[in-house]
Design an enzyme around this catalytic site. Structure first.
Site, short mmCIF file in Angstrom:
data_model
loop_
_atom_site.label_atom_id
_atom_site.label_comp_id
_atom_site.label_asym_id
_atom_site.label_seq_id
_atom_site.Cartn_x
_atom_site.Cartn_y
_atom_site.Cartn_z
N LYS A 58 -3.20 5.86 -3.07
CA LYS A 58 -4.72 5.01 -3.55
C LYS A 58 -5.86 4.26 -1.78
O LYS A 58 -6.73 4.47 -1.58
CB LYS A 58 -4.10 4.21 -3.64
CG LYS A 58 -3.15 3.52 -5.49
CD LYS A 58 -2.50 2.47 -5.69
CE LYS A 58 -2.21 2.91 -7.08
NZ LYS A 58 -0.56 3.07 -6.69
N ASP A 101 4.77 -8.53 4.88
CA ASP A 101 5.04 -8.87 3.76
C ASP A 101 3.25 -10.29 3.17
O ASP A 101 2.72 -10.63 4.14
CB ASP A 101 5.71 -10.04 3.38
CG ASP A 101 5.68 -10.85 2.08
OD1 ASP A 101 5.08 -10.70 1.23
OD2 ASP A 101 7.28 -11.87 2.08
N ALA A 151 0.58 -1.67 -0.40
CA ALA A 151 0.18 -0.53 0.35
C ALA A 151 0.69 1.54 0.20
O ALA A 151 0.06 2.04 -0.47
CB ALA A 151 -0.70 0.21 1.33
N ALA A 152 2.13 1.44 0.86
CA ALA A 152 2.48 2.05 0.75
C ALA A 152 4.00 3.32 -0.98
O ALA A 152 3.18 2.12 -1.36
CB ALA A 152 3.98 1.83 2.02
N PRO A 153 3.37 4.04 -0.44
CA PRO A 153 3.17 5.00 0.18
C PRO A 153 1.29 5.73 0.63
O PRO A 153 0.96 6.28 1.40
CB PRO A 153 3.53 6.71 -0.56
CG PRO A 153 3.36 6.56 -2.16
CD PRO A 153 3.31 5.44 -2.28
N CYS A 192 3.50 -0.22 -12.17
CA CYS A 192 4.31 1.46 -12.50
C CYS A 192 4.80 0.85 -13.72
O CYS A 192 6.27 1.75 -13.15
CB CYS A 192 4.40 2.44 -11.25
SG CYS A 192 5.36 1.68 -10.50
N ASP A 230 2.12 -3.74 4.29
CA ASP A 230 2.85 -3.40 2.96
C ASP A 230 4.25 -3.91 4.05
O ASP A 230 4.28 -3.85 5.75
CB ASP A 230 3.23 -1.40 3.05
CG ASP A 230 4.17 -1.11 1.87
OD1 ASP A 230 3.89 -0.86 0.60
OD2 ASP A 230 5.65 -1.32 2.51
#
Length: 437
Positions: A251, A292, A246-248, A360, A266
């Site tokens: 979302k 994890d 999830a980080a940063p 990404c 995360d």
């Protein structure tokens, strides 16, 4: 600013470029570590970052220009890096030539291994300054892309489109914001452009924390492409949603703002702390777990967002060091992890639940091929195609299979020069079973 006063940021930039290339780790992480020991002002840190980023963005051009002007390139990589940051300032930043040259000479003279190289550095950088126009006229966009990426992108996208991607990587990335509410009003108040996808793009680069609405938690920085996966999940109030990796936290914030009960997972406790700080500023809530994602044990979720670890080649406009620190071996390793995380997400989903997978990355192994392989492994899932009206009518971003593929060369704006998107791949799946929830 005297040359002596300007040594600190240039030393930091030089050290950051050297360490990033040596350790093959993100520039942001190196800058953060080094900044603790350099103790520079915010302004000097910003200059150091600007020098380091433009050095990576145009590293191929800089290396080519320097080699053309050297009888024999020095074996010492640190010396080449010092020449590169000096040349970057002369060619691409608005700093006086003498400041770039003199500070590079002074840095060398203060270094035990390079103190003899002052005259050499002075001569080379002064020649770069004299021949600036000639260097800039050699405008081959592929100079600033490593050969292995050039070959991959031409094979995947065809040479004309791949060349546009390479060209886009040489320009400054935009600053986009995601707002909680009233995007039209906030676009006007911030002097930005409301993009068709719903994000706001700033026209000018400015101190983010000083903008209206920052302290009040009305918006957060998030590339327009990065904002699409959470929107495509179509979170509903009260739904239990897992945001894996999830980080940063951009979302996570989107999902929480939609009223969902979010579990943000995360593996990095440090990155989760930042996520929690961002949520606190935004007045949003989510459960966080430093773990994890492959080891997550939880009751099945209504929906899952998996923003999987990847090569990040879609973020080269924003993080140009990625092009020079990643390799094809990284892509092979990460694609295996992505497959395992997708399988884990499938097991954590309720019957009838939704799964959005994104990376990404510009690489097919981390995008299109992952989606096809997942469906082949999981016949109990089906693709839920993405429609153009869900992403502001950007039909060119929809693949023939109904997935989303954004490219740095897309979303050209006529209002100003802040065009482009981060490169993202997004696929949306649904479990075929009927939900009992």
């Amino acid at each position: 600013m005297s040359e002596q006063a300007g040594l600190g940021p240039r030393r930091l930039a030089w050290m950051a470029v050297t360490e990033t290339l040596k350790r093959r780790v993100p520039l942001d992480d190196v800058m953060e570590d080094l900044s603790r020991t350099e103790n520079l002002s915010a302004r000097d840190e910003a200059l150091a970052r600007a020098i380091a980023i433009v050095t990576f963005r145009r590293l191929g051009t800089l290396g080519h220009a320097l080699r053309e002007r050297l009888n024999k390139p020095p074996k010492d990589e640190r010396l080449m890096h010092l020449l590169a940051i000096g040349a970057a300032q002369i060619l691409f930043l608005d700093v006086p030539d003498h400041a770039a040259v003199d500070s590079a000479v002074e840095l060398a003279q203060g270094d035990p291994k390079l103190h003899h190289a002052g005259g050499f550095i002075n001569a080379v950088l002064r020649r770069v300054a004299r021949e600036r126009e000639q260097i800039l006229a050699e405008n081959d966009p592929w100079l600033d892309t490593p050969t292995w990426l050039e070959e991959r992108w031409i094979a995947q996208y065809g040479e004309p489109l791949a060349t546009k991607i390479a060209e886009a990587h040489r320009s400054l990335a935009s600053v986009d914001l995601t707002v909680k509410r009233e995007p039209e009003a906030w676009a006007e108040r911030l002097g930005g452009v409301l993009l068709p996808t719903g994000s706001i793009r700033l026209k000018e680069r400015t101190a983010i924390r000083e903008l209206p609405g920052f302290e009040d938690g009305e918006w957060w920085v998030q590339d327009a492409a990065a904002a699409l996966p959470a929107r495509l999940l179509q979170a509903q109030p009260g739904e239990r949603i897992a945001d894996l990796c999830a980080a940063p936290g951009g979302k996570t914030a989107q999902l929480a703002a939609a009223g969902a009960e979010v579990l943000a997972v995360d593996r990095s406790a440090k990155r989760l702390e930042r996520l929690e700080e961002n949520l606190a500023r935004l007045g949003l809530k989510a459960e966080t777990r430093a773990l994890d994602a492959e080891k997550l044990d939880a009751e099945p979720f209504d929906a899952i967002l998996l923003d999987a670890p990847c090569s990040a080649t879609g973020t080269i406009r924003r993080h140009p060091d990625v092009a020079w620190t990643k390799s094809e071996e990284d892509i092979r390793k990460l694609s295996g992890l992505q497959s395992r995380l997708l399988d884990k997400a499938a097991r954590l989903l309720k019957p009838g639940g939704r799964l959005v997978y994104c990376t990404c990355s510009l690489e097919a192994e981390e995008g299109e091929r992952q989606a096809e392989a997942f469906l082949a492994r999981h016949p109990d899932f089906t693709r839920k195609p993405i429609a153009a009206d869900e992403i502001g009518g950007l039909t060119e971003c929809i693949t023939p299979h109904g997935d989303l593929r954004t490219l740095p060369s897309q979303l050209t704006l006529t209002e100003h020069d802040r065009s482009g998107l981060d490169g993202f791949f997004v696929a949306r799946f649904m479990h075929k079973g009927s939900s009992t929830g």
